[in-house]
Motif scaffolding. Structure first.
Motif, PDB file in Angstrom:
ATOM      1  N   UNK A 138     -41.205  10.984   7.815  1.00 16.49           N
ATOM      2  CA  UNK A 138     -42.415  10.545   7.114  1.00 16.49           C
ATOM      3  C   UNK A 138     -43.675  11.305   7.545  1.00 16.49           C
ATOM      4  N   UNK A 139     -43.492  12.373   8.335  1.00 14.95           N
ATOM      5  CA  UNK A 139     -44.624  13.216   8.699  1.00 14.95           C
ATOM      6  C   UNK A 139     -45.547  12.629   9.749  1.00 14.95           C
ATOM      7  N   UNK A 140     -45.067  11.651  10.531  1.00 15.85           N
ATOM      8  CA  UNK A 140     -45.942  10.968  11.485  1.00 15.85           C
ATOM      9  C   UNK A 140     -46.516  11.931  12.516  1.00 15.85           C
ATOM     10  N   UNK A 141     -45.655  12.603  13.278  1.00 19.83           N
ATOM     11  CA  UNK A 141     -46.132  13.483  14.349  1.00 19.83           C
ATOM     12  C   UNK A 141     -46.809  14.738  13.804  1.00 19.83           C
ATOM     13  N   UNK A 142     -46.429  15.128  12.578  1.00 15.50           N
ATOM     14  CA  UNK A 142     -47.051  16.309  11.968  1.00 15.50           C
ATOM     15  C   UNK A 142     -48.502  16.025  11.597  1.00 15.50           C
ATOM     16  N   UNK A 143     -48.826  14.719  11.454  1.00 10.89           N
ATOM     17  CA  UNK A 143     -50.204  14.332  11.147  1.00 10.89           C
ATOM     18  C   UNK A 143     -50.496  14.167   9.677  1.00 10.89           C
ATOM     19  N   UNK A 144     -49.438  14.213   8.831  1.00 11.01           N
ATOM     20  CA  UNK A 144     -49.681  14.115   7.387  1.00 11.01           C
ATOM     21  C   UNK A 144     -49.107  12.832   6.783  1.00 11.01           C
ATOM     22  N   UNK A 145     -48.808  11.850   7.626  1.00 15.23           N
ATOM     23  CA  UNK A 145     -48.282  10.571   7.134  1.00 15.23           C
ATOM     24  C   UNK A 145     -49.302   9.893   6.214  1.00 15.23           C
ATOM     25  N   UNK A 146     -48.809   9.381   5.092  1.00 12.66           N
ATOM     26  CA  UNK A 146     -49.645   8.648   4.134  1.00 12.66           C
ATOM     27  C   UNK A 146     -48.865   7.442   3.632  1.00 12.66           C
ATOM     28  N   UNK A 147     -49.574   6.398   3.263  1.00 16.08           N
ATOM     29  CA  UNK A 147     -48.923   5.195   2.738  1.00 16.08           C
ATOM     30  C   UNK A 147     -49.880   4.465   1.812  1.00 16.08           C
ATOM     31  N   UNK A 148     -49.332   3.939   0.709  1.00 18.93           N
ATOM     32  CA  UNK A 148     -50.092   3.046  -0.155  1.00 18.93           C
ATOM     33  C   UNK A 148     -49.117   2.062  -0.792  1.00 18.93           C
ATOM     34  N   UNK A 149     -49.563   1.346  -1.824  1.00 17.64           N
ATOM     35  CA  UNK A 149     -48.716   0.333  -2.468  1.00 17.64           C
ATOM     36  C   UNK A 149     -47.460   0.934  -3.095  1.00 17.64           C
ATOM     37  N   UNK A 150     -47.465   2.248  -3.353  1.00 13.36           N
ATOM     38  CA  UNK A 150     -46.301   2.887  -3.991  1.00 13.36           C
ATOM     39  C   UNK A 150     -45.322   3.466  -2.979  1.00 13.36           C
ATOM     40  N   UNK A 151     -45.633   3.339  -1.693  1.00 12.17           N
ATOM     41  CA  UNK A 151     -44.678   3.797  -0.682  1.00 12.17           C
ATOM     42  C   UNK A 151     -45.292   4.724   0.346  1.00 12.17           C
ATOM     43  N   UNK A 152     -44.412   5.351   1.137  1.00  9.74           N
ATOM     44  CA  UNK A 152     -44.823   6.237   2.222  1.00  9.74           C
ATOM     45  C   UNK A 152     -44.492   7.686   1.880  1.00  9.74           C
TER      46      UNK A 152
END
Length: 462
Positions: free
Chosen positions: A309-323
């Motif tokens: 989900x790109x957490x450590x890469x720094x590009x993680x995003x999330x909204x009502x439509x998912x991650x």
């Protein structure tokens, strides 16, 4: 007589027409004059347009790229957009892939569910409206695409000459309705390997994965090793520690190491086991010396590893439509260059830059560059959008299913046409046999789909 009764009356016609178009092998082939995607695709389009005329509709063939059946009057039109091309049949069929035989209430054929069966359903849905003389305020077009499976060069051709519909749907996904599709990117990251390995192990090559949008189930590396027994011991310890499926063999001067993972779709990388990242994790344990390939491997082990989900890469995003989803799909490395293909999909209410700005910041100063970027914008209709509400009302009225519209990580044909949403044909809980051996459509589902699409067309065009 109402729409549903009329469709029941046409039941045998619907089944027969579906079988006939399924007997045509419409896999993309060598282009010919007036047949940009080959003879089989052209035959399928010709059949659909001839059937449209027999059912009383105007038909138009746009140079073999796309065709449509049209009914009604008015400045604006609504559309059902589907495709007649299919993926290759592959092996493992229990019934002929172009036989369209009925067994246990199922029509077996490539394209039965994706997308020929549903397109015949839409065509007969429009026929029911025509035969019942129901009043329409807009024209209706059933648009027959021909290149969805291998590039979607058909709809850009259509939009070059025709304005888009004011509203429409594509029977190219699942019910109840797809109201949101993530933004989709496929691109390479590349690094020139100038500083060569000077450690106990030199990496001659790494190769793994088939496509960016698949979790790779295999990766292989060729190593030049100073102390073979020592490296074998490190690999054995790594296997015992991780439980990863790794094998190795000495072939001439190279130690060949093979990693075996589990494939999954690039939109859901968490469902797979990434063989490339298994290999990188192992290589990170070896003494590669100070080298560019070591820095590349260490970078991806630190900032990606087995995250999806790109957490450590720094590009993680999330909204009502998912991650956000982050898939490492392909790697190709020789002594001079390494190329890695990535498939990142970001949630629908964000922009491309929201993902790529932090991505680019992370690779600053590493010598890693982005190359060959392909990008599809997200598709998003709020749940209270008029098109969503109308299609959901039809679906709920006919099925008595109160499910909510859904968001997906994949991309559908709806992304190719403005003002369009993916609506069916796969019912909740039914097996997804699209692109599989023994693809089929249940006869009763075919009739139910025809009723849903007929009522949806009327709801949008009345």
């Amino acid at each position: 007589m109402n729409i549903n009764q009329k469709i029941d009356e046409m039941r045998e016609e619907i089944i027969r027409s579906t079988q006939e178009i399924l007997k045509i092998k419409s896999v993309e082939d060598t282009p010919k004059e007036g047949m940009p995607f080959g003879v089989g695709v052209a035959k399928s389009l010709d059949y659909a347009l001839k059937l449209s005329e027999e059912l009383g509709f105007k038909s138009v063939n746009m140079d073999g790229y796309v065709g449509y059946a049209e009914f009604g009057e008015g400045e604006d039109y609504i559309a059902v957009l589907g495709h007649l091309d299919v993926v290759p049949e592959g092996d493992g069929w229990i019934h002929p892939p172009y036989g369209a035989e009925i067994h246990d209430g199922k029509i077996y054929a490539r394209g039965a569910l994706d997308d020929k069966g549903p397109m015949i359903a839409a065509l007969y849905g429009l026929k029911a409206i025509k035969d019942l003389n129901l009043p329409l305020s807009k024209r209706v077009r059933i648009i027959f695409g021909t290149n969805e499976e291998t590039g979607s060069n058909d709809i850009p051709y259509y939009l070059k000459y025709e304005k888009p519909p004011v509203a429409g749907f594509t029977p190219d996904a699942e019910f109840p309705l797809i109201h949101a599709e993530k933004g989709l990117t496929v691109f390479n990251v590349i690094k020139d390997l100038v500083k060569k390995p000077e450690g106990d192990v030199s990496v001659k090559y790494i190769k793994g994965g088939q496509r960016a949008n698949m979790v790779p189930d295999y990766c292989e590396a060729g190593l030049v090793v100073k102390n073979v027994e020592s490296v074998k011991g490190i690999i054995d310890d790594f296997i015992n520690k991780t439980g990863f499926e790794l094998k190795y063999e000495l072939k001439e001067e190279l130690l060949i190491v093979k990693a075996f993972g589990v494939s999954a779709h690039g939109s859901t990388p968490e469902h797979g086991k990434n063989a490339i990242m298994m290999m990188f994790a192992l290589l990170g344990e070896l003494n590669l010396g100070e080298s560019d390939i070591k820095h590349f491997i260490d970078f991806f082990n630190k900032y990606v590893g087995f995250e999806t989900k790109g957490e450590s890469f720094g590009c993680y995003l999330k909204d009502e439509t998912g991650e956000l989803s982050f898939n490492v799909g392909v790697v190709e490395m020789n002594e001079d260059k390494v190329t890695m293909a990535l498939n990142l999909r970001y949630p629908c209410t964000y922009k491309f830059e929201d993902m790529m700005n932090p991505f680019n910041k992370r690779i600053e100063g590493t010598g890693i560059k982005v190359d060959k970027m392909a990008h599809q914008e997200p598709l998003y209709f709020a749940k209270d959008h008029e098109l969503v509400k109308k299609l959901m009302k039809v679906y709920r009225d006919i099925t008595n299913d109160d499910s909510e519209p859904i968001a997906i990580g994949g991309g559908t044909y709806a992304k190719e046409m403005p003002n369009t949403l993916a609506f069916g044909p796969l019912f909740p809980g039914k097996p997804d046999v699209i692109h599989q051996a023994n693809e089929y459509i249940e006869v009763e589902d075919l009739i139910s789909i025809t009723k849903i699409y007929a009522n949806a067309i009327y709801e949008l065009a009345k």
